[in-house]
Design an enzyme around this catalytic site. Structure first.
Site, PDB file in Angstrom:
ATOM      1  N   ASP A  12       5.030  -5.148 -21.898  1.00 31.71           N
ATOM      2  CA  ASP A  12       6.003  -5.602 -23.094  1.00 31.71           C
ATOM      3  C   ASP A  12       6.276  -6.963 -23.008  1.00 31.71           C
ATOM      4  O   ASP A  12       6.400  -7.613 -21.941  1.00 31.71           O
ATOM      5  CB  ASP A  12       7.429  -4.890 -22.844  1.00 31.71           C
ATOM      6  CG  ASP A  12       7.277  -3.409 -23.313  1.00 31.71           C
ATOM      7  OD1 ASP A  12       6.234  -2.856 -23.997  1.00 31.71           O
ATOM      8  OD2 ASP A  12       8.119  -2.785 -23.183  1.00 31.71           O
ATOM      9  N   ASP A 131       6.346   7.155 -31.826  1.00 32.85           N
ATOM     10  CA  ASP A 131       7.332   7.392 -31.038  1.00 32.85           C
ATOM     11  C   ASP A 131       7.849   8.995 -31.739  1.00 32.85           C
ATOM     12  O   ASP A 131       8.552   9.075 -32.731  1.00 32.85           O
ATOM     13  CB  ASP A 131       8.537   6.323 -31.205  1.00 32.85           C
ATOM     14  CG  ASP A 131       8.252   5.157 -30.581  1.00 32.85           C
ATOM     15  OD1 ASP A 131       7.248   5.146 -29.928  1.00 32.85           O
ATOM     16  OD2 ASP A 131       8.707   4.024 -31.052  1.00 32.85           O
TER      17      ASP A 131
END
Lengths: 253, 208
Positions: A12, A131
Site C-alpha cells: 500500500d 472487496d
C-alpha cells in the site's frame, strides 16, 4: 508441468511512500516502495501489486510515477491499483511500465471500463479487484467499496461473472471478513468463484501462515496475495514457497 | 573494460519497450530506443520487442520501414534478439491475423493454443527446457520464465528449435539460427533468469 502458483506481495502506497513500516532493517529507505519491491523480486516473489491509496486527485500522477520508477528496479510483473478511473489512466500506467492495472470501485461505477480496457490493451492487463463481504451463512457475498465502508448491495458472484464477460483477465478476491485477521482466506468464496468463472483468481485477505495459501490454492486460486505476513511476519517468500512445494504445489524456486 | 555494446531496441509503438530497455541497461548495455531504421542498422546489436496482435505489429513495422531494417540487420550478421510478438513476426504468418505476412526470416507459422482444456492466454511462470545448447541460453536450462501469450510458433526447420515449454504439450519457446535468437517469454519480467538471458545476449554479441 504447467504454470506455477504465484506468490504476490502487496504494497500500500500513499504519496509515493509505503504506508505501513516493514520488518526490513537492511533497506536504505524502508518507506520506498520501489526498493521494497526490488527486494521481494530478489527474494523470489512472482509478481508485485502496488495499491496507490493517495487520498487526493493527484492519485493518477503519483501512481503513474510509481509505475515508471518501478520499471527501473523491478524485473517481475507488477500491477498498479488505485487511481485508475478511465481508459486513459490505464494507458498511462501501462506505458509507464506496469503490466496490469487493477480496478475496483471504478469498475462498479463504470463497468464499461473493463470492456474498453480489454479491447485496447488485452484482457491480461485488466484485473478486477472485488472487496467481498458475507451476507450471512449460506446467502452469498456482497460487493463493498472504499475499503469496506460502502455496501453496493450487489451480489459479488454475479458481479464477477459479469466482469469476466466484460473482459477482465483476472480477479483479486479480497475478503472483507478475513482481511487483517490472519486466520486464512475465505475458502468458500474462492471455490464458489472458481466454479462459476474461468479466469485466474488471486486470493487476498487473511493470510497468516503458508498453510492458508495451500488451502487457497486447493480451493481454486491461481495466486495468493499477502501483505503483513511478508512485511512483518516471520515468513520469507522462500519459506512460503518451500511449504507450498512440500504440499505438492508447483512454485518457481 | 571494453566499450559498452550499442543495442538498438526497435521502437514501433508496440508495447512495453520501456521494460526491455531498462533490463538491457541493468546488465550493462548502452541502449537506444529508436523508431529510425538507420539507427537500427548503425547499432552493434538489435532487440525487437513486441506486444499486441500479430497483424498490427507487422503493419507498424512496415509503415516505419523497420521490416527491411530487421531483415538487413539479420543478413548482415548483427546479433538479433526477438521478444514475444517480436519473435512471432519473424515467422511467415500467424493464425491470429491470417491476411498479414510476417517477415519470414524464420520458416514456419504461429498458431493458437487449443482453448477448452487450457486457459488462454498462457500467462505466468513456466519452465524452459533446452533442446539445443546456445550461448544466449547458457545456464538457463530448467529455469522459469514469465509468459503472456495466446499463440506460439511452429518452426518449419527443426534445427531452429532451441528451447521448449510445456503447456498442454510442448511448444517452441525459443527459436533461432545463426546470429538470431527469439524468445516467446518476457526476459525483462523474468527476474534473475531473464536478466541472465539479456546478459548472455550481450556477451554473445560482444564476441561476434
Amino acid at each position: 508441468m504447467g504454470l506455477c502458483i504465484r506468490i504476490i506481495p502487496c504494497l500500500d502506497v500513499a504519496a509515493g511512500r509505503v504506508v505501513k513500516g516493514t520488518k526490513f532493517k537492511d533497506l536504505r529507505d524502508a518507506g520506498d516502495p520501489v526498493e521494497l519491491a526490488a527486494l521481494y523480486d530478489h527474494e523470489g516473489a512472482d509478481e508485485i501489486v502496488f495499491y496507490d491509496i493517495t487520498a487526493s486527485h493527484e492519485r493518477r500522477a503519483t501512481a503513474t510515477e510509481l509505475a515508471r520508477r518501478a520499471a527501473e528496479e523491478v524485473f517481475i510483473p507488477y500491477t498498479i491499483g488505485g487511481g485508475v478511473r478511465t481508459v486513459e489512466d490505464m494507458r498511462a500506467m501501462l506505458r509507464a511500465g506496469a503490466d496490469k492495472v487493477s480496478i475496483n470501485s471504478a469498475a462498479v461505477k463504470n463497468p464499461d471500463l473493463m470492456n474498453k480496457g480489454a479491447e485496447r490493451f488485452g484482457s491480461q492487463c485488466v484485473v478486477l479487484s472485488v472487496d467481498a463481504k458475507r451476507r450471512g451463512a449460506g446467502s452469498g457475498w456482497e460487493v463493498y467499496l472504499n475499503g469496506g465502508r460502502v455496501n453496493t448491495g450487489r451480489d459479488a458472484l454475479e458481479w464477477l461473472v459479469e466482469g469476466e464477460k466484460r473482459g477482465a483477465g483476472e480477479f483479486v478476491l479480497n475478503s472483507m471478513d478475513s482481511d487483517g485477521m490472519a486466520t486464512g482466506y475465505d475458502l468458500d468464496l474462492i471455490s464458489v468463484v472458481a466454479e462459476r468463472t474461468n479466469i485466474p483468481i488471486i486470493a487476498s485477505g487473511g493470510a497468516g501462515h503458508p498453510d492458508h495459501m495451500v488451502a487457497a490454492v486447493e480451493a481454486g486460486a491461481s495466486a495468493v496475495l499477502a501483505a503483513s505476513i511478508f512485511h512483518f511476519g516471520e515468513w520469507s517468500i522462500a519459506g512460503v514457497k518451500e511449504r507450498l512445494a512440500e504440499s505438492g504445489i508447483p512454485v518457481r524456486r | 573494460m571494453a566499450e559498452k555494446l550499442k543495442v538498438a531496441v526497435v521502437d514501433y509503438d508496440a508495447g512495453n519497450t520501456l521494460s526491455v530497455t531498462r533490463a538491457l541497461k541493468k546488465v550493462g548495455a548502452q541502449v537506444e530506443l529508436t523508431p529510425d531504421p538507420e539507427r537500427v542498422l548503425a547499432a552493434d546489436a538489435v532487440v525487437l520487442p513486441g506486444v499486441g496482435a500479430f497483424g498490427d505489429c507487422v503493419n507498424k513495422l512496415r509503415e516505419r520501414g523497420m521490416d527491411g531494417a530487421c531483415r538487413e540487420a539479420y543478413v548482415s550478421g548483427k546479433p538479433f534478439l526477438g521478444v514475444c510478438v517480436g519473435l512471432q513476426v519473424l515467422f511467415e504468418g500467424s493464425e491470429e491475423s491470417p491476411g498479414a505476412e510476417g517477415l519470414g526470416i524464420l520458416s514456419g507459422r504461429v498458431v493458437r493454443f487449443k482453448t477448452g482444456v487450457l486457459k488462454v492466454p498462457h500467462m505466468g511462470w513456466n519452465r524452459l527446457g533446452l533442446v539445443r545448447e546456445h550461448p544466449v541460453l547458457a545456464g538457463l536450462d530448467g529455469e522459469f520464465f514469465y509468459y503472456v501469450h495466446s499463440y506460439y510458433p511452429k518452426p518449419g526447420e527443426p534445427g531452429d528449435l532451441l528451447g521448449q515449454t510445456d503447456y498442454g504439450g510442448l511448444f517452441c519457446a525459443v527459436a533461432g539460427r545463426e546470429n538470431l535468437v527469439a524468445v516467446q517469454f518476457h526476459p525483462e519480467k523474468s527476474s534473475r533468469a531473464g536478466l541472465r538471458l539479456y546478459k548472455n545476449f550481450l556477451e554473445w554479441a560482444q564476441k561476434s
